[in-house]
Write a protein that holds these residues in place. Structure first.
Motif, PDB file in Angstrom:
ATOM      1  N   PRO A 223       0.731  -1.298   0.003  1.00  0.00           N
ATOM      2  CA  PRO A 223      -0.014   0.026  -0.133  1.00  0.00           C
ATOM      3  C   PRO A 223       0.795   1.090   0.016  1.00  0.00           C
ATOM      4  O   PRO A 223       2.148   1.185   0.390  1.00  0.00           O
ATOM      5  N   ARG A 224       0.402   2.326  -0.309  1.00  0.00           N
ATOM      6  CA  ARG A 224       1.092   3.701  -0.359  1.00  0.00           C
ATOM      7  C   ARG A 224       1.254   4.197   1.331  1.00  0.00           C
ATOM      8  O   ARG A 224       2.199   4.726   1.414  1.00  0.00           O
ATOM      9  N   THR A 225       0.265   3.901   2.123  1.00  0.00           N
ATOM     10  CA  THR A 225       0.362   4.171   3.384  1.00  0.00           C
ATOM     11  C   THR A 225       1.643   3.476   4.340  1.00  0.00           C
ATOM     12  O   THR A 225       1.801   2.282   3.808  1.00  0.00           O
ATOM     13  N   ASP A 226       2.252   4.382   4.998  1.00  0.00           N
ATOM     14  CA  ASP A 226       3.501   3.779   5.822  1.00  0.00           C
ATOM     15  C   ASP A 226       2.642   2.213   6.492  1.00  0.00           C
ATOM     16  O   ASP A 226       1.523   2.338   6.906  1.00  0.00           O
ATOM     17  N   PHE A 227       3.513   1.102   6.496  1.00  0.00           N
ATOM     18  CA  PHE A 227       2.935   0.172   7.099  1.00  0.00           C
ATOM     19  C   PHE A 227       3.914  -0.926   7.940  1.00  0.00           C
ATOM     20  O   PHE A 227       5.216  -0.790   7.541  1.00  0.00           O
ATOM     21  N   GLU A 228       3.525  -1.194   8.957  1.00  0.00           N
ATOM     22  CA  GLU A 228       4.363  -1.780  10.017  1.00  0.00           C
ATOM     23  C   GLU A 228       3.756  -3.240  10.504  1.00  0.00           C
ATOM     24  O   GLU A 228       2.616  -3.044  10.716  1.00  0.00           O
ATOM     25  N   ILE A 229       4.500  -3.909  10.700  1.00  0.00           N
ATOM     26  CA  ILE A 229       4.107  -5.248  11.492  1.00  0.00           C
ATOM     27  C   ILE A 229       4.754  -5.212  12.846  1.00  0.00           C
ATOM     28  O   ILE A 229       5.708  -4.934  13.051  1.00  0.00           O
ATOM     29  N   GLY A 230       3.704  -5.930  13.596  1.00  0.00           N
ATOM     30  CA  GLY A 230       4.171  -6.002  15.070  1.00  0.00           C
ATOM     31  C   GLY A 230       2.813  -6.082  15.930  1.00  0.00           C
ATOM     32  O   GLY A 230       1.814  -6.359  15.332  1.00  0.00           O
ATOM     33  N   ASP A 231       3.059  -6.259  17.215  1.00  0.00           N
ATOM     34  CA  ASP A 231       1.996  -6.143  18.027  1.00  0.00           C
ATOM     35  C   ASP A 231       1.073  -4.751  18.144  1.00  0.00           C
ATOM     36  O   ASP A 231       1.653  -3.873  18.708  1.00  0.00           O
ATOM     37  N   ILE A 293      -0.870  -0.784  10.786  1.00  0.00           N
ATOM     38  CA  ILE A 293      -0.296  -1.659  11.851  1.00  0.00           C
ATOM     39  C   ILE A 293      -0.797  -3.110  11.452  1.00  0.00           C
ATOM     40  O   ILE A 293      -2.035  -3.422  11.362  1.00  0.00           O
ATOM     41  N   ALA A 294      -0.020  -3.961  11.233  1.00  0.00           N
ATOM     42  CA  ALA A 294      -0.439  -5.418  11.037  1.00  0.00           C
ATOM     43  C   ALA A 294       0.143  -6.507  11.952  1.00  0.00           C
ATOM     44  O   ALA A 294       1.182  -6.455  12.000  1.00  0.00           O
ATOM     45  N   GLU A 295      -0.933  -7.175  12.332  1.00  0.00           N
ATOM     46  CA  GLU A 295      -0.452  -8.256  13.138  1.00  0.00           C
ATOM     47  C   GLU A 295      -0.180  -9.824  12.472  1.00  0.00           C
ATOM     48  O   GLU A 295      -0.713  -9.822  11.400  1.00  0.00           O
ATOM     49  N   LEU A 296       0.951 -10.443  12.547  1.00  0.00           N
ATOM     50  CA  LEU A 296       1.141 -11.315  11.769  1.00  0.00           C
ATOM     51  C   LEU A 296       0.256 -12.758  12.459  1.00  0.00           C
ATOM     52  O   LEU A 296      -0.258 -12.904  13.584  1.00  0.00           O
ATOM     53  N   LEU A 297       0.114 -13.499  11.407  1.00  0.00           N
ATOM     54  CA  LEU A 297      -0.807 -14.752  11.705  1.00  0.00           C
ATOM     55  C   LEU A 297      -0.032 -15.818  12.235  1.00  0.00           C
ATOM     56  O   LEU A 297       1.252 -15.951  12.263  1.00  0.00           O
ATOM     57  N   PRO A 298      -0.386 -16.937  12.699  1.00  0.00           N
ATOM     58  CA  PRO A 298       0.282 -18.257  12.903  1.00  0.00           C
ATOM     59  C   PRO A 298       0.981 -18.758  11.836  1.00  0.00           C
ATOM     60  O   PRO A 298       0.360 -18.819  10.702  1.00  0.00           O
ATOM     61  N   GLU A 299       2.318 -19.117  12.025  1.00  0.00           N
ATOM     62  CA  GLU A 299       2.993 -19.637  11.133  1.00  0.00           C
ATOM     63  C   GLU A 299       2.542 -21.085  10.378  1.00  0.00           C
ATOM     64  O   GLU A 299       3.409 -21.814  10.701  1.00  0.00           O
ATOM     65  N   LYS A 300       1.523 -21.100  10.042  1.00  0.00           N
ATOM     66  CA  LYS A 300       1.196 -22.674   9.142  1.00  0.00           C
ATOM     67  C   LYS A 300       0.075 -22.281   8.157  1.00  0.00           C
ATOM     68  O   LYS A 300      -0.602 -21.117   7.972  1.00  0.00           O
ATOM     69  N   ASP A 301       0.237 -23.237   7.119  1.00  0.00           N
ATOM     70  CA  ASP A 301      -1.049 -23.074   6.048  1.00  0.00           C
ATOM     71  C   ASP A 301      -1.110 -21.952   5.442  1.00  0.00           C
ATOM     72  O   ASP A 301      -0.006 -21.235   5.135  1.00  0.00           O
ATOM     73  N   LEU A 302      -2.208 -21.480   5.193  1.00  0.00           N
ATOM     74  CA  LEU A 302      -2.207 -20.072   4.528  1.00  0.00           C
ATOM     75  C   LEU A 302      -1.671 -19.071   5.326  1.00  0.00           C
ATOM     76  O   LEU A 302      -1.392 -17.722   4.694  1.00  0.00           O
ATOM     77  N   GLY A 303      -1.714 -19.109   6.510  1.00  0.00           N
ATOM     78  CA  GLY A 303      -1.145 -18.196   7.493  1.00  0.00           C
ATOM     79  C   GLY A 303       0.125 -17.713   7.072  1.00  0.00           C
ATOM     80  O   GLY A 303       0.541 -16.420   6.983  1.00  0.00           O
ATOM     81  N   ARG A 304       0.888 -18.723   6.538  1.00  0.00           N
ATOM     82  CA  ARG A 304       2.454 -18.224   6.137  1.00  0.00           C
ATOM     83  C   ARG A 304       2.524 -17.633   4.978  1.00  0.00           C
ATOM     84  O   ARG A 304       3.265 -16.660   4.572  1.00  0.00           O
ATOM     85  N   ALA A 305       1.301 -17.808   3.951  1.00  0.00           N
ATOM     86  CA  ALA A 305       1.498 -17.031   2.729  1.00  0.00           C
ATOM     87  C   ALA A 305       0.970 -15.562   2.986  1.00  0.00           C
ATOM     88  O   ALA A 305       1.375 -14.498   2.468  1.00  0.00           O
ATOM     89  N   ILE A 306      -0.011 -15.524   3.879  1.00  0.00           N
ATOM     90  CA  ILE A 306      -0.552 -14.239   4.258  1.00  0.00           C
ATOM     91  C   ILE A 306       0.440 -13.213   5.132  1.00  0.00           C
ATOM     92  O   ILE A 306       0.715 -12.264   4.560  1.00  0.00           O
ATOM     93  N   ASN A 307       1.084 -14.019   5.784  1.00  0.00           N
ATOM     94  CA  ASN A 307       2.442 -13.205   6.645  1.00  0.00           C
ATOM     95  C   ASN A 307       3.531 -12.855   5.634  1.00  0.00           C
ATOM     96  O   ASN A 307       4.086 -11.857   5.622  1.00  0.00           O
ATOM     97  N   ASP A 308       3.778 -13.708   4.510  1.00  0.00           N
ATOM     98  CA  ASP A 308       4.596 -13.107   3.329  1.00  0.00           C
ATOM     99  C   ASP A 308       4.126 -11.940   2.919  1.00  0.00           C
ATOM    100  O   ASP A 308       5.013 -10.846   2.744  1.00  0.00           O
ATOM    101  N   ARG A 309       2.889 -11.840   2.430  1.00  0.00           N
ATOM    102  CA  ARG A 309       2.458 -10.851   1.674  1.00  0.00           C
ATOM    103  C   ARG A 309       2.471  -9.353   2.682  1.00  0.00           C
ATOM    104  O   ARG A 309       2.722  -8.253   2.338  1.00  0.00           O
ATOM    105  N   LEU A 310       2.140  -9.586   4.065  1.00  0.00           N
ATOM    106  CA  LEU A 310       2.403  -8.524   5.058  1.00  0.00           C
ATOM    107  C   LEU A 310       3.664  -8.229   5.303  1.00  0.00           C
ATOM    108  O   LEU A 310       4.077  -6.963   5.233  1.00  0.00           O
ATOM    109  N   ARG A 311       4.701  -9.013   5.314  1.00  0.00           N
ATOM    110  CA  ARG A 311       5.944  -8.612   5.359  1.00  0.00           C
ATOM    111  C   ARG A 311       6.463  -7.910   4.195  1.00  0.00           C
ATOM    112  O   ARG A 311       7.233  -6.847   4.204  1.00  0.00           O
TER     113      ARG A 311
END
Ligand code: TXA
Ligand code: MG
Length: 315
Positions: A223-231, A293-311
Motif C-alpha cells: 500500500p502507499r500508506t506506511d505499513f508496519e508489522i508488530g504487536d 499496523i498489521a499483526e502476523l498470523l500463526p506460521e502455518k497453512d495459508l497463515g504463512r502466505a498471508i504473512n509473506d504478503r504482510l512482510r
C-alpha cells in the motif's frame, strides 16, 4: 468497461487487446500470450519492468502440453491433483512461447485458474492468456472487478466481472530442479497440501539482491500508506497521536475505531482471512491514515502466505 459478456471479451482478446479476467486467486490482466503486441501492452499498462516474466493461463492440461517441452513427474502429479487451482508450474518452454513472456527465461509459468467464467473464456480461445495480477507494478493485487477498474479502468477496454475472488492470494509458484521441487512464491495453495502429495519441498525466501523471480522482490504488494508489522497494542502506544489503522487476524483492538480496523476472520479461519486481506489493505490505504499496523498470523497453512504478503507490504 465492466461487464459479464464473455463473447465481448473474446472479441477484444482476438484483436490483441487486453481484458481483465477474474480468477479464484486475484484478477489478472489478460492478453494473447502468443502476440508480442498484446504482451508488450500488458507490460505497458502495468508499468511493469520487462525483466519480470508473465504466467500463461489456459483451461486444460492437454493445451499446456502444446506450450511446454516436457512435464516432470512431480509436476504431473501436482497438475492432476491441483489443476485447475491456485498452483503455477514452472516448466521448460516450447519455442511457440515468445521470449517476452518469460523475460528470456527457458522456463514458462503455467496456470489453470479455477473460475467457471474464465475457464469458459479460455476454452474458446486458440491461444493461452498471459496474465499478471491486474494492478500497477508493486501495488496490492485486485480481488474485485472494482479494484481493477479503480486503477486500470481507463487503460483497458474491458473488465470481465466474475465476482470477488474466492481464494484472495496469488497462486503458489513451484519449479523443479532434478528431483527437487522448489517453491518460488507462497500463495493460495498451502505448501502442506503440496508436501502431502510429493513429499518435502524447498521454500525459497525472498531477497532483495538478485531475486530469481521478481515475485520474490522483498518490497511488493505494498500500500502507499506506511505499513508496519508488530504487536498492535505496543505499536499503538508507541505512535500515540497518529492516525492509525490496524489489520488483525481475529481480535478486535478496542483502542482503534472499528472504521479503521480490518479483522481478517473473527473465527480465526485462514481461508476467510486470505479472502479479506487485499480488500482490507486497499480499504485502509484509501483512508488517508498516517500508518497501518498489521499483526502476523500463526506460521502455518495459508497463515504463512498471508504473512509473506504482510512482510512485503512492510518492506
Ligand atoms: O494467482 C496468480 O498467479 C495471478 C493470477 C492472475 O493468475 N497472477 C499473478 O501474476 O500473480 P504476477 O505476474 O502478478 O506474478 C507472477 C509471478 C511474478 O513474480 C513472476 O516473476 C513469476 O510469477 N514468474 C512468471 N514467469 C516466471 C518464470 N518463467 N520464471 C520465474 N518466475 C516467473
Ligand atoms: Mg502481481
Amino acid at each position: 468497461m465492466i461487464g459479464k459478456d464473455i463473447k465481448q471479451a473474446i472479441e477484444i482478446l482476438n484483436k490483441e487487446q487486453l481484458v481483465a479476467i477474474p480468477t479464484e486467486t486475484v484478477y489478472g490482466l489478460g492478453g494473447n500470450a502468443l502476440s508480442s503486441k498484446a504482451v508488450a501492452e500488458i507490460f505497458k499498462v502495468k508499468n511493469r519492468p520487462s525483466f519480470d516474466p508473465l504466467i500463461i493461463h489456459t483451461d486444460s492440461l492437454e493445451k499446456v502440453k502444446k506450450y511446454v517441452a516436457f512435464i516432470p513427474e512431480q509436476a504431473m502429479l501436482l497438475a492432476r491433483e491441483f489443476m485447475p487451482g491456485s498452483l503455477t508450474l514452472l516448466l521448460p518452454k516450447n519455442n511457440n512461447i515468445p521470449d517476452l513472456v518469460t523475460s528470456g527465461s527457458p522456463l514458462v509459468a503455467v496456470r489453470l485458474p479455477q473460475h467457471a467464467m474464465t475457464l469458459e473464456l479460455l476454452s474458446q480461445l486458440d491461444f493461452p492468456l498471459a496474465a499478471p495480477s491486474a494492478n500497477p507494478f508493486g501495488y496490492i493485487s485486485p480481488t474485485t472487478a472494482q479494484h481493477v477498474n479503480n486503477q486500470l479502468g481507463k487503460k483497458i477496454p474491458y473488465i470481465l466481472d466474475g465476482g470477488p475472488c474466492e481464494i484472495g492470494l496469488e497462486s503458489t509458484i513451484i519449479g523443479f530442479e532434478g528431483d527437487e521441487a522448489i517453491i518460488f512464491r507462497r500463495g493460495g495453495l498451502a505448501v502442506e497440501s503440496i508436501e502431502a502429495l510429493i513429499g518435502p519441498v524447498k521454500v525459497l525466501t525472498h531477497s532483495t539482491s538478485n531475486p530469481k523471480t521478481p515475485g520474490q522482490l522483498k518490497s511488493h504488494y505494498a500500500p502507499r500508506t506506511d505499513f508496519e508489522i508488530g504487536d498492535p497494542v505496543m505499536l499503538l502506544d508507541q505512535y500515540q497521536g497518529k492516525k492509525i489503522g490496524v489489520i488483525s487476524f481475529s481480535k478486535n483492538y478496542e483502542q482503534v475505531s472499528l472504521a479503521n480496523q480490518i479483522i481478517l476472520s473473527k473465527s480465526g479461519d485462514f481461508s476467510e482471512a486470505a479472502r479479506n486481506l487485499f480488500a482490507g489493505m486497499r480499504h485502509l490505504d484509501s483512508l488517508g491514515l498516517d500508518l497501518i499496523i498489521a499483526e502476523l498470523l500463526p506460521e502455518k497453512d495459508l497463515g504463512r502466505a498471508i504473512n509473506d504478503r504482510l512482510r512485503r507490504a512492510a518492506a
